[in-house]
Design a protein around this motif. Structure first.
Motif, PDB file in Angstrom:
ATOM      1  N   ARG A 155       0.820  -1.207   0.000  1.00 12.61           N
ATOM      2  CA  ARG A 155       0.000   0.000   0.000  1.00 12.61           C
ATOM      3  C   ARG A 155       0.860   1.266   0.000  1.00 12.61           C
ATOM      4  O   ARG A 155       0.697   2.159   0.822  1.00 12.61           O
ATOM      5  CB  ARG A 155      -0.980  -0.008   1.180  1.00 12.61           C
ATOM      6  CG  ARG A 155      -2.003  -1.149   1.045  1.00 12.61           C
ATOM      7  CD  ARG A 155      -3.002  -1.098   2.153  1.00 12.61           C
ATOM      8  NE  ARG A 155      -2.368  -1.318   3.440  1.00 12.61           N
ATOM      9  CZ  ARG A 155      -2.772  -0.770   4.568  1.00 12.61           C
ATOM     10  NH1 ARG A 155      -3.786   0.051   4.581  1.00 12.61           N
ATOM     11  NH2 ARG A 155      -2.147  -1.050   5.694  1.00 12.61           N
ATOM     12  N   VAL A 156       1.845   1.273  -0.908  1.00 12.16           N
ATOM     13  CA  VAL A 156       2.661   2.484  -1.109  1.00 12.16           C
ATOM     14  C   VAL A 156       2.789   2.761  -2.613  1.00 12.16           C
ATOM     15  O   VAL A 156       2.729   1.833  -3.432  1.00 12.16           O
ATOM     16  CB  VAL A 156       4.091   2.329  -0.528  1.00 12.16           C
ATOM     17  CG1 VAL A 156       4.063   2.287   0.986  1.00 12.16           C
ATOM     18  CG2 VAL A 156       4.793   1.102  -1.093  1.00 12.16           C
ATOM     19  N   HIS A 157       2.923   4.041  -2.934  1.00  8.77           N
ATOM     20  CA  HIS A 157       3.298   4.418  -4.294  1.00  8.77           C
ATOM     21  C   HIS A 157       4.808   4.396  -4.362  1.00  8.77           C
ATOM     22  O   HIS A 157       5.474   5.114  -3.629  1.00  8.77           O
ATOM     23  CB  HIS A 157       2.795   5.827  -4.641  1.00  8.77           C
ATOM     24  CG  HIS A 157       1.296   5.888  -4.743  1.00  8.77           C
ATOM     25  ND1 HIS A 157       0.583   5.167  -5.675  1.00  8.77           N
ATOM     26  CD2 HIS A 157       0.378   6.579  -4.024  1.00  8.77           C
ATOM     27  CE1 HIS A 157      -0.707   5.413  -5.530  1.00  8.77           C
ATOM     28  NE2 HIS A 157      -0.865   6.258  -4.526  1.00  8.77           N
ATOM     29  N   ALA A 158       5.347   3.530  -5.200  1.00  6.96           N
ATOM     30  CA  ALA A 158       6.796   3.390  -5.229  1.00  6.96           C
ATOM     31  C   ALA A 158       7.263   3.162  -6.653  1.00  6.96           C
ATOM     32  O   ALA A 158       6.503   2.705  -7.524  1.00  6.96           O
ATOM     33  CB  ALA A 158       7.219   2.219  -4.343  1.00  6.96           C
ATOM     34  N   ARG A 159       8.507   3.530  -6.886  1.00 12.34           N
ATOM     35  CA  ARG A 159       9.131   3.254  -8.186  1.00 12.34           C
ATOM     36  C   ARG A 159      10.315   2.335  -7.941  1.00 12.34           C
ATOM     37  O   ARG A 159      10.918   2.362  -6.877  1.00 12.34           O
ATOM     38  CB  ARG A 159       9.638   4.548  -8.811  1.00 12.34           C
ATOM     39  CG  ARG A 159       8.535   5.484  -9.285  1.00 12.34           C
ATOM     40  CD  ARG A 159       9.080   6.858  -9.538  1.00 12.34           C
ATOM     41  NE  ARG A 159       9.357   7.557  -8.279  1.00 12.34           N
ATOM     42  CZ  ARG A 159      10.373   8.387  -8.112  1.00 12.34           C
ATOM     43  NH1 ARG A 159      11.231   8.615  -9.079  1.00 12.34           N
ATOM     44  NH2 ARG A 159      10.550   8.996  -6.947  1.00 12.34           N
ATOM     45  N   VAL A 160      10.622   1.518  -8.936  1.00 14.71           N
ATOM     46  CA  VAL A 160      11.845   0.712  -8.876  1.00 14.71           C
ATOM     47  C   VAL A 160      12.799   1.314  -9.883  1.00 14.71           C
ATOM     48  O   VAL A 160      12.526   1.326 -11.075  1.00 14.71           O
ATOM     49  CB  VAL A 160      11.566  -0.770  -9.195  1.00 14.71           C
ATOM     50  CG1 VAL A 160      12.857  -1.570  -9.098  1.00 14.71           C
ATOM     51  CG2 VAL A 160      10.518  -1.326  -8.247  1.00 14.71           C
ATOM     52  N   GLU A 161      13.902   1.866  -9.404  1.00 19.00           N
ATOM     53  CA  GLU A 161      14.830   2.574 -10.282  1.00 19.00           C
ATOM     54  C   GLU A 161      16.150   1.836 -10.352  1.00 19.00           C
ATOM     55  O   GLU A 161      16.453   0.988  -9.509  1.00 19.00           O
ATOM     56  CB  GLU A 161      15.027   4.006  -9.761  1.00 19.00           C
ATOM     57  CG  GLU A 161      13.691   4.745  -9.726  1.00 19.00           C
ATOM     58  CD  GLU A 161      13.835   6.207  -9.365  1.00 19.00           C
ATOM     59  OE1 GLU A 161      14.860   6.543  -8.724  1.00 19.00           O
ATOM     60  OE2 GLU A 161      12.930   6.971  -9.718  1.00 19.00           O
ATOM     61  N   GLU A 162      16.911   2.208 -11.357  1.00 25.36           N
ATOM     62  CA  GLU A 162      18.187   1.542 -11.537  1.00 25.36           C
ATOM     63  C   GLU A 162      19.292   2.572 -11.443  1.00 25.36           C
ATOM     64  O   GLU A 162      19.248   3.612 -12.098  1.00 25.36           O
ATOM     65  CB  GLU A 162      18.221   0.851 -12.913  1.00 25.36           C
ATOM     66  CG  GLU A 162      19.318  -0.184 -13.017  1.00 25.36           C
ATOM     67  CD  GLU A 162      19.173  -1.047 -14.271  1.00 25.36           C
ATOM     68  OE1 GLU A 162      18.023  -1.413 -14.608  1.00 25.36           O
ATOM     69  OE2 GLU A 162      20.199  -1.334 -14.899  1.00 25.36           O
ATOM     70  N   ALA A 195      23.370   3.965 -11.545  1.00 20.59           N
ATOM     71  CA  ALA A 195      24.352   3.985 -12.621  1.00 20.59           C
ATOM     72  C   ALA A 195      25.116   2.667 -12.693  1.00 20.59           C
ATOM     73  O   ALA A 195      25.514   2.225 -13.785  1.00 20.59           O
ATOM     74  CB  ALA A 195      25.341   5.138 -12.398  1.00 20.59           C
ATOM     75  N   ASP A 196      25.277   1.997 -11.531  1.00 15.88           N
ATOM     76  CA  ASP A 196      26.028   0.742 -11.522  1.00 15.88           C
ATOM     77  C   ASP A 196      25.127  -0.466 -11.800  1.00 15.88           C
ATOM     78  O   ASP A 196      25.554  -1.602 -11.657  1.00 15.88           O
ATOM     79  CB  ASP A 196      26.736   0.560 -10.178  1.00 15.88           C
ATOM     80  CG  ASP A 196      25.738   0.579  -9.030  1.00 15.88           C
ATOM     81  OD1 ASP A 196      24.541   0.838  -9.278  1.00 15.88           O
ATOM     82  OD2 ASP A 196      26.142   0.316  -7.883  1.00 15.88           O
ATOM     83  N   GLY A 197      23.891  -0.232 -12.163  1.00 14.53           N
ATOM     84  CA  GLY A 197      22.997  -1.342 -12.479  1.00 14.53           C
ATOM     85  C   GLY A 197      22.245  -1.875 -11.271  1.00 14.53           C
ATOM     86  O   GLY A 197      21.391  -2.737 -11.415  1.00 14.53           O
ATOM     87  N   ARG A 198      22.561  -1.377 -10.073  1.00 13.21           N
ATOM     88  CA  ARG A 198      21.851  -1.854  -8.884  1.00 13.21           C
ATOM     89  C   ARG A 198      20.471  -1.224  -8.853  1.00 13.21           C
ATOM     90  O   ARG A 198      20.299  -0.047  -9.154  1.00 13.21           O
ATOM     91  CB  ARG A 198      22.632  -1.494  -7.619  1.00 13.21           C
ATOM     92  CG  ARG A 198      23.938  -2.253  -7.484  1.00 13.21           C
ATOM     93  CD  ARG A 198      24.743  -1.713  -6.322  1.00 13.21           C
ATOM     94  NE  ARG A 198      24.202  -2.149  -5.042  1.00 13.21           N
ATOM     95  CZ  ARG A 198      24.528  -3.306  -4.485  1.00 13.21           C
ATOM     96  NH1 ARG A 198      25.395  -4.107  -5.053  1.00 13.21           N
ATOM     97  NH2 ARG A 198      24.002  -3.656  -3.340  1.00 13.21           N
ATOM     98  N   LYS A 199      19.485  -2.040  -8.456  1.00 13.55           N
ATOM     99  CA  LYS A 199      18.119  -1.537  -8.410  1.00 13.55           C
ATOM    100  C   LYS A 199      17.805  -1.016  -7.012  1.00 13.55           C
ATOM    101  O   LYS A 199      18.357  -1.487  -6.022  1.00 13.55           O
ATOM    102  CB  LYS A 199      17.158  -2.681  -8.753  1.00 13.55           C
ATOM    103  CG  LYS A 199      17.372  -3.231 -10.166  1.00 13.55           C
ATOM    104  CD  LYS A 199      16.042  -3.395 -10.849  1.00 13.55           C
ATOM    105  CE  LYS A 199      16.166  -3.552 -12.335  1.00 13.55           C
ATOM    106  NZ  LYS A 199      16.556  -4.864 -12.779  1.00 13.55           N
ATOM    107  N   PHE A 200      16.927  -0.047  -6.949  1.00 10.48           N
ATOM    108  CA  PHE A 200      16.462   0.371  -5.638  1.00 10.48           C
ATOM    109  C   PHE A 200      15.019   0.842  -5.693  1.00 10.48           C
ATOM    110  O   PHE A 200      14.554   1.344  -6.718  1.00 10.48           O
ATOM    111  CB  PHE A 200      17.376   1.425  -5.015  1.00 10.48           C
ATOM    112  CG  PHE A 200      17.510   2.680  -5.805  1.00 10.48           C
ATOM    113  CD1 PHE A 200      18.479   2.802  -6.804  1.00 10.48           C
ATOM    114  CD2 PHE A 200      16.673   3.766  -5.567  1.00 10.48           C
ATOM    115  CE1 PHE A 200      18.607   3.955  -7.537  1.00 10.48           C
ATOM    116  CE2 PHE A 200      16.795   4.928  -6.293  1.00 10.48           C
ATOM    117  CZ  PHE A 200      17.772   5.027  -7.282  1.00 10.48           C
ATOM    118  N   VAL A 201      14.312   0.633  -4.587  1.00  8.98           N
ATOM    119  CA  VAL A 201      12.916   1.028  -4.475  1.00  8.98           C
ATOM    120  C   VAL A 201      12.872   2.427  -3.888  1.00  8.98           C
ATOM    121  O   VAL A 201      13.504   2.704  -2.869  1.00  8.98           O
ATOM    122  CB  VAL A 201      12.142   0.053  -3.568  1.00  8.98           C
ATOM    123  CG1 VAL A 201      10.728   0.560  -3.318  1.00  8.98           C
ATOM    124  CG2 VAL A 201      12.107  -1.334  -4.177  1.00  8.98           C
ATOM    125  N   SER A 202      12.169   3.312  -4.548  1.00  6.28           N
ATOM    126  CA  SER A 202      12.011   4.670  -4.045  1.00  6.28           C
ATOM    127  C   SER A 202      10.524   4.894  -3.764  1.00  6.28           C
ATOM    128  O   SER A 202       9.687   4.764  -4.658  1.00  6.28           O
ATOM    129  CB  SER A 202      12.535   5.648  -5.093  1.00  6.28           C
ATOM    130  OG  SER A 202      12.225   6.957  -4.704  1.00  6.28           O
TER     131      SER A 202
END
Lengths: 271, 362
Positions: free
Chosen positions: A250-257, A259-266
């Motif tokens: 129940r959150v609005h989130a983006r999954v971004e990448e 520069a080193d290719g590691r993904k993170f949830v924002s």
């Protein structure tokens, strides 16, 4: 995983239903296979049934589950045989008792000997001391060996609990929030250790996590539970999508990448 | 990142080598053994003191002579040593050890530092059983007269532990439920004993009040022998369960996940505890304090490795009760004060001096 695993390799649980009184905690969950040599995450919001699924797989709660490890049925085994192969690490930290850390680890081993679990039953105490010291060294805490458990911080006790679990050398580790009391450094360090041990000894490691970024970058496989049901399972990058995060967390989130290719949830906000 | 860096404030000089840790652990084990030996030695001294003090005091040489060559000493001396002093002194040691072990196992399986045969109603139930015999004349058929009161006390004490066990197996029962139920038992049986006292004749009342004060003067050789035999039967099982009990102390769920069959360990311990404590209490009356504090003393001195904690609790209990027995004889010359009264007075300073002194293991 180097070679293609046989379809039976790993830990699988099928048709897990658990009821506490009238409340259904898990409804017909089928999870796995969690493969040897991998680190798998069990995700989901509070109360979604993660701990219960782990306890059911370890045989610690009565359930209708059929649990197999590398094709062998665990459900019919005695609890002591079962815990020797498939070890559950509870979320609660080891109690602050007046006992040296080294002895807490020795006791975890000797208890199993007494229950005639390990093939080396009645193993000499020397073996228990040796594996305790190896496990403490693995987690970088040999200097705590002679300190009493009731003198340690919460994070230190969590590391001791992990060392206790690994000193038993089971095939499968089910770790319930093993990072909850650790600082940032130790969270990543423990994940590193688990990944190395899993590869080196072909362990099945399943852990409950709340940090989605650790799940994204440091696990091989994730299973998501929601309201006692399994909603998704697969490689973390494929499973953890904005849609799923909105539905389950129940959150609005983006999954971004990065520069080193590691993904993170924002996370932008709650949904 | 290959391993965790050493953390924690106590590590200014780097990580100790594994050999150093092994050496430190061996030293700790040796230290614990010597503490057990010291406790054992103190018990021997206390027993000797018990003989040499008081109106019919004997020197150690006289005592040993009487014990080894009973036929060569005057009959009065022989009777005093063999029929009075020796059974009392041994009973103090046996009862103290039994209550110490019972308290230690209860505190572990119930995860509660206040658990003991006294605080969970075993003693109160025994007193109720005794009151049935003393006031109403109700007793088990077929027992010889000298065993009537003890027999009643034993049956009631066992019954109270059985009730605790039943409550522990109810659905949703937690260990705290068992402790609360035990406390309810204490009040229930105390009320029943008061009712008996209210109804009792003057003679019976005096007997009952005296019984509840706890005294070693009711000791006979068969009672000492029975309690010692029960100990010999039960204690090996306790020591066998030592590792499981140690693991149980780190948390019930953790113990279960490490392969400890928690319900079975708990039930076994409760059975051992009920036999030992019920027998001890039924022979000597209410001597409550020992079972509560002996485990705390052992925990402070030895840590919670049950290989040492259990024998330590036994020895600490035996020492407290033996010293109490000496004191009971000494306080008022010519009068033996009921031991139950003295136990708390002797034990509390001992207890406080150890428990209030916070210290680490090494």
């Amino acid at each position: 995983m180097t070679s293609a695993p046989s379809p039976q390799a790993g830990l699988s649980a099928t048709h897990v239903t658990v009821q506490y009184g009238r409340r259904i905690v898990l409804q017909d969950v089928t999870a796995g296979p969690f493969r040897p040599g991998s680190v798998c995450a069990l995700l989901g919001p509070n109360g979604s049934g993660k701990s219960t699924l782990m306890r059911a797989m370890a045989g610690l709660v009565p359930s209708s589950a059929c649990v197999t490890l590398n094709g062998a049925e665990l459900s019919g085994m005695s609890l002591t045989d079962r815990t020797a192969r498939c070890l559950y690490l509870p979320q609660a930290l080891p109690a602050a008792v007046h006992l040296p850390v080294l002895e807490a680890l020795i006791a975890a081993r000797k208890t199993a000997d007494r229950a005639r679990v390990l093939s080396a039953s009645d193993a000499p105490e020397e073996d228990a001391i040796q594996s305790a010291l190896e496990s403490l060294t693995l987690f970088g805490i040999p200097q705590l060996a002679m300190q009493a458990m009731d003198e340690l911080s919460g994070g230190q006790r969590q590391l001791v609990g992990l060392a206790q679990a690994l000193s038993r050398k089971p095939d499968t580790l089910l770790l319930d929030e093993p990072l909850s009391a650790l600082d940032l450094h130790h969270q990543f360090a423990v994940m590193d250790i688990l990944r190395r041990e899993s590869t080196a000894h072909q362990l099945v490691i399943v852990l409950v996590l709340h940090d989605l970024n650790i799940a994204l970058n440091m696990t091989d496989f994730v299973t998501v539970l929601h309201d006692g049901q399994m909603v998704a399972s697969g490689p973390p990058a494929a499973v953890l999508t904005p849609d799923l995060l909105r539905e389950v967390y129940r959150v609005h989130a983006r999954v971004e990448e990065g520069a080193d290719g590691r993904k993170f949830v924002s996370v932008d906000g709650i949904a | 990142m290959t391993a965790l860096r050493p953390s924690g404030p106590s590590q200014p000089s780097g990580t100790p080598s594994l050999a150093q840790i092994r050496a430190a652990y061996q030293a700790l084990l040796a230290r614990r053994l010597s503490i057990l030996a010291i406790l054992g030695g103190a018990i021997c001294l206390s027993v000797l003191l018990d003989f040499s003090l008081g109106p019919a005091g004997l020197s150690p040489a006289q005592l040993i002579h009487t014990l080894l060559h009973p036929s060569t000493v005057p009959a009065s001396q022989r009777i005093i040593v063999w029929q009075i002093r020796l059974p009392y002194a041994l009973m103090a040691v046996c009862v103290g050890a039994a209550l110490g072990l019972s308290g230690a196992e209860m505190q572990t399986i119930l995860a509660n530092p206040l658990a003991s045969p006294f605080t969970l109603g075993v003693s109160a139930a025994a007193a109720f059983g005794a009151s049935l015999a003393l006031v109403l004349g109700l007793h088990l058929p077929g027992l010889p007269d000298t065993w009537l009161i003890a027999g009643n006390a034993f049956v009631c004490a066992i019954g109270s532990v059985f009730l605790l066990d039943v409550v522990g197996h109810l659905r949703h029962a937690r260990t705290s439920t068992v402790v609360l139920f035990g406390i309810a038992l204490v009040f229930t049986f105390q009320a029943l004993v008061s009712l008996m006292q209210f109804m009792a004749s003057e003679d019976a009342l005096q007997d009952l009040v005296f019984w509840t004060m706890g005294s070693l003067t009711r000791t006979t050789w068969p009672k000492v022998g029975l309690l010692a035999a029960m100990g010999a039967l039960v204690v090996p099982f306790s020591f066998r369960a030592a590792w499981s009990l140690t693991t149980l102390r780190m948390g019930e769920e953790r113990a279960a996940s490490l392969g400890v069959n928690v319900p079975r360990v708990r039930r076994g311990a409760l059975l051992r505890v009920s036999l030992l404590s019920a027998l001890a209490v039924s022979f000597v009356g209410i001597i409550g304090f020992v079972g509560l504090v002996a485990p705390h003393i052992a925990r402070r001195l030895l840590g919670e490795d049950h290989r040492f904690y259990l024998p330590g609790s036994m020895l600490a209990g035996a020492l407290i009760l033996s010293l109490s027995s000496v004191t009971a004889r000494m306080l008022i010359p010519g009068v033996i004060i009921p031991t139950g009264i003295v136990t708390a007075l002797v034990g509390i300073p001992f207890f406080l001096s150890i428990v209030l002194r916070q210290r680490g293991l090494s």
